[in-house]
Design an enzyme around this catalytic site. Structure first.
Site, short mmCIF file in Angstrom:
data_model
loop_
_atom_site.label_atom_id
_atom_site.label_comp_id
_atom_site.label_asym_id
_atom_site.label_seq_id
_atom_site.Cartn_x
_atom_site.Cartn_y
_atom_site.Cartn_z
N VAL A 180 0.87 -1.18 0.00
CA VAL A 180 0.00 0.00 0.00
C VAL A 180 0.90 1.22 0.00
O VAL A 180 1.88 1.27 0.74
CB VAL A 180 -0.89 -0.01 1.26
CG1 VAL A 180 -1.69 1.29 1.37
CG2 VAL A 180 -1.83 -1.21 1.25
N PRO A 189 4.40 8.61 1.12
CA PRO A 189 4.85 7.91 -0.09
C PRO A 189 6.32 7.48 -0.02
O PRO A 189 7.12 8.10 0.69
CB PRO A 189 4.65 8.95 -1.21
CG PRO A 189 3.61 9.88 -0.67
CD PRO A 189 3.83 9.92 0.81
N SER A 190 6.64 6.44 -0.77
CA SER A 190 8.02 5.93 -0.88
C SER A 190 8.61 5.52 0.45
O SER A 190 9.83 5.55 0.63
CB SER A 190 8.93 6.95 -1.57
OG SER A 190 8.39 7.30 -2.82
N ARG A 191 7.76 5.19 1.39
CA ARG A 191 8.21 4.74 2.73
C ARG A 191 8.98 5.83 3.47
O ARG A 191 9.73 5.53 4.40
CB ARG A 191 9.06 3.46 2.63
CG ARG A 191 8.31 2.27 1.98
CD ARG A 191 7.09 1.90 2.83
NE ARG A 191 6.44 0.65 2.41
CZ ARG A 191 5.25 0.58 1.83
NH1 ARG A 191 4.55 1.69 1.54
NH2 ARG A 191 4.72 -0.58 1.54
N LEU A 192 8.79 7.09 3.03
CA LEU A 192 9.45 8.21 3.74
C LEU A 192 8.48 8.73 4.80
O LEU A 192 8.05 9.89 4.79
CB LEU A 192 9.83 9.32 2.74
CG LEU A 192 10.83 8.87 1.68
CD1 LEU A 192 11.12 10.00 0.70
CD2 LEU A 192 12.13 8.39 2.34
#
Ligand SMILES: Cc1cc2nc3c(=O)[nH]c(=O)nc-3n(C[C@H](O)[C@H](O)[C@H](O)COP(=O)(O)O)c2cc1C
Length: 216
Positions: A9, A193-196
């Site tokens: 996700v 987003p982008s696991r940031l």
């Protein structure tokens, strides 16, 4: 069969830029809890409580289960259970616990670390009195965490206490009540987003809070 390794996700949440040293983490928690209700999360008060017990060999053994948050204010987070249950015995022996909520609809999570203390007897009794009668009887019928021979044994115990308290109020069992966990640390996690992801951790320093930003 779902390919769980490929299940991903992408989170898009409001960042925590507005959070600063003047923020009350309890007020922020309340606002996140309200937002979780509004976003339609089922049972947003459901939280995990982790406890730790020392095994006979002296090795710490953590365990975790879900309970419901029933009160929160500047004094801490309150939940109720059976003092003789596994968690009850573990907390009484080693009151350092960790709590966690995850609200998927908002891609948010909160973690708390603190030392649990029993709430006042009156507070447990007042909350117990507000529970539906069926749950009150259940608290008497279930020796929570003890081994049962069968489900029938539990249902028979429930019927027995139903008879015992027929026509009168069900009192709060001595072995049932709440704990309050004053937070020594509270972390707010917002998926991005982008696991940031955004992570802000408050730690208690005397009467004030220190703010730390953590890498995701
Ligand atoms: C959504 C949910 C809410 C729960 N709420 C409570 C609760 O408030 N108190 C409680 O004692 N158990 C609650 N339980 C049951 C516990 O997860 C657990 O099975 C029980 O307390 C026994 O845990 P223990 O053997 O570690 O003591 C809940 C379970 C779920 C899934």
């Amino acid at each position: 069969m779902h390919d769980i390794a490929a299940d991903r996700v992408e989170y898009h949440g409001q960042t925590l830029d507005g959070v600063n040293a003047a923020t009350s983490p309890y007020a922020l928690f309340r606002s996140w809890l309200e937002a979780a209700y509004e976003a339609g999360n089922p049972e947003p008060t459901a939280m995990q409580v982790a406890t730790v017990a020392l095994g006979g060999d002296g090795v710490p053994r953590p365990s975790v289960r879900t309970v419901l948050l029933k009160e929160v204010d500047e004094r801490g987070f309150v939940f109720f259970s059976n003092y003789r249950s596994r968690k009850g015995r573990e907390i009484e022996a080693q009151p350092q616990v960790a709590l966690q909520w995850y609200w998927p609809a908002l891609a948010r999570a909160v973690r708390v670390e603190g030392t649990a203390v029993r709430v006042d007897r009156q507070e447990s009794e007042a909350y117990f009195a507000s529970r539906p009668r069926g749950s009150q009887l259940g608290a008497w019928a279930s020796q929570q965490s003890a081994e049962l021979d069968s489900r029938a044994e539990l249902l028979a115990a429930y019927a027995r206490v139903g008879e015992e308290f027929r026509g009168r109020e069900v009192p709060c069992p001595e072995h049932w009540g709440g704990w309050r966990v004053p937070a020594g640390a509270i972390e707010f996690w917002q998926g991005e987003p982008s696991r940031l992801h955004d992570r802000v951790r408050f730690t208690r320093e005397g009467t004030s809070w220190q703010l730390h930003r953590l890498a995701p």
